[in-house]
Design an enzyme around this catalytic site. Structure first.
Site, mmCIF file in Angstrom:
data_model
loop_
_atom_site.group_PDB
_atom_site.id
_atom_site.type_symbol
_atom_site.label_atom_id
_atom_site.label_comp_id
_atom_site.label_asym_id
_atom_site.label_seq_id
_atom_site.Cartn_x
_atom_site.Cartn_y
_atom_site.Cartn_z
ATOM 1 C CG ASP A 1 -19.978 -22.624 8.512
ATOM 2 O OD1 ASP A 1 -21.114 -22.991 8.844
ATOM 3 O OD2 ASP A 1 -19.138 -23.385 8.005
ATOM 4 C CG ASP B 1 -23.653 -28.605 9.142
ATOM 5 O OD1 ASP B 1 -24.292 -29.426 8.463
ATOM 6 O OD2 ASP B 1 -22.561 -28.879 9.666
#
Length: 411
Positions: A117, A176
């Site tokens: 991330d 994601d």
């Protein structure tokens, strides 16, 4: 400048700027509407600014309590990123100072090789800071070190960046992760080293191949065999069930492929984004205001499930993603299709900018938007504000502001 003077300064800046703008006749939202919402957002976030400890990052406001994280939480970059967008929209230097101060405790995450991330954490924050200030001396090395950390999670056997290191997953890749690819494409522009962009393109290609159903809805998780690289499981960790279409996951996919078309010019990425947009906008379960339920298949949740009582919740974070992505997608298409994407984005911006989704001044812990859902199956962040919902809402406002000014939607 004191926080109490923030709203006055913003009003003065916006009044001056408004006088210099010429309205575009093909856009339905006015300059005064967009600037007013940016002003309101900056005023609202002053409450959150006052509540946030110097070394912490906002997560949510739940049961009347502020929830913060350390810098290693995947959402840590959204709060400084939102402040930077609000600075861009209002030209208030206090917001820039507050944002850059918040980057200091975040900088160490450039060395974090344990997360996929880093795009959310570093590009939404340091990337926007570099874009807006041009301060290469302060931000370039941090971004390139972070990009190298992210690239270390790519393995050629799976041809994808590994997402999770926990649990029973062998080599989990979540939808994601499409959002973190922009960090790599920008790292190539900064460094002139094409390996970062090559990884992004390979990951996007692998995701097209394995993550999507025939109707272009996306699985949340693809688990690859650690040794062979073959697909071993297709799962939905945050959706209603494995074959359901988790609403925010569709947003990650829509935004990610729109961005990848911008960064590469490859038509397959544009076509994928168009297919995903069609799935979302034509879905029979999409409400009239276009703010989706947390899962497009929520009607199939059995009455015996713990999720059943909350199955009709909306997810504003997904809606904010859709708004920003559709604005951009409208710029890469033509005719009726482009008009449809733009109109949907305008509808979303307008609806998110009022009841029941927009918080009143000083309420909601200082978060801008209400009614997001983090992970309903995990009983996590249910019907609360979320920092990334605010980020993508403000991003959509900034992108619309740029269109009104006759500029490209992306710098």
């Amino acid at each position: 400048m004191k926080l109490s003077n923030l709203a006055l300064a913003i009003c003065l800046v916006l009044t001056t700027a408004a006088q210099a703008q010429t309205k575009r006749t093909d856009l339905s939202l006015s300059y005064s509407f967009i600037q007013g919402k940016l002003k309101d957002a900056a005023q609202q976030i002053s409450t959150l600014i006052a509540a946030t400890p110097p070394d912490k990052f906002p997560k949510t406001f739940e049961n009347g309590q502020q929830k913060f994280s350390n810098s290693s939480w995947w959402c840590s970059g959204f709060y400084p990123g939102t402040l930077l967008y609000l600075y861009e929209g209002t030209k208030n230097d206090t917001l820039l100072t507050l944002a850059t101060d918040k980057l200091k405790p975040l900088a160490k995450e450039q060395f974090n090789k344990g997360t996929h991330d880093l795009g959310f954490m570093l590009f939404c924050s340091f990337g926007n800071a570099l874009r807006l200030t041009g301060d290469s001396a302060s931000y370039k090395d941090i971004l390139l070190t972070g990009a190298e950390s992210l690239a270390s999670r790519y393995h050629d056997r799976q041809k994808a960046i590994k997402s999770w290191d926990w649990g029973s997953w062998e080599y989990a890749v979540i939808i994601d992760n499409m959002m973190n690819l922009e960090f790599l494409t920008q790292a190539t522009k900064i460094s002139k080293d094409k390996k970062y962009k090559d990884i992004a393109v390979q990951h996007a290609n692998t995701t097209i191949k394995n993550h999507f159903r025939k109707d272009y809805s996306a699985y949340h998780v693809i688990d690859y065999n650690k040794e062979t690289g073959a697909v071993s499981r297709k799962k939905n960790h945050q959706g209603a069930f494995d074959e359901s279409a988790w609403s925010r996951g569709q947003g990650w996919a829509l935004y990610g492929y729109t961005m990848m078309y911008r960064e590469t010019g490859e038509k397959q990425f544009l076509k994928q984004a168009q297919h995903i947009a069609s799935y979302i906008l034509k879905h029979p379960q999409l409400p009239a205001d276009l703010v989706p339920y947390w899962d497009f298949d929520k009607e199939k949740v059995p009455a015996t499930s713990k999720m059943y009582k909350n199955k009709d919740l909306r997810d504003v974070s997904a809606a904010a993603l859709y708004a920003s992505a559709l604005l951009e997608l409208s710029q890469y298409t033509t005719g009726k299709e482009a008009k449809g994407y733009l109109g949907a984005a305008e509808t979303l911006i307008k609806n998110l900018s009022g009841d029941p989704y927009l918080a009143q001044d000083g309420e909601n812990g200082g978060y801008i938007l209400k009614h997001s859902v983090g992970a309903l199956p995990l009983d996590s962040e249910i019907d609360v504000p979320l920092t990334y919902a605010d980020y993508y809402y403000v991003e959509a406002l900034i992108r619309y502001q740029r269109l009104l000014a006759g500029k490209s939607i992306i710098d």
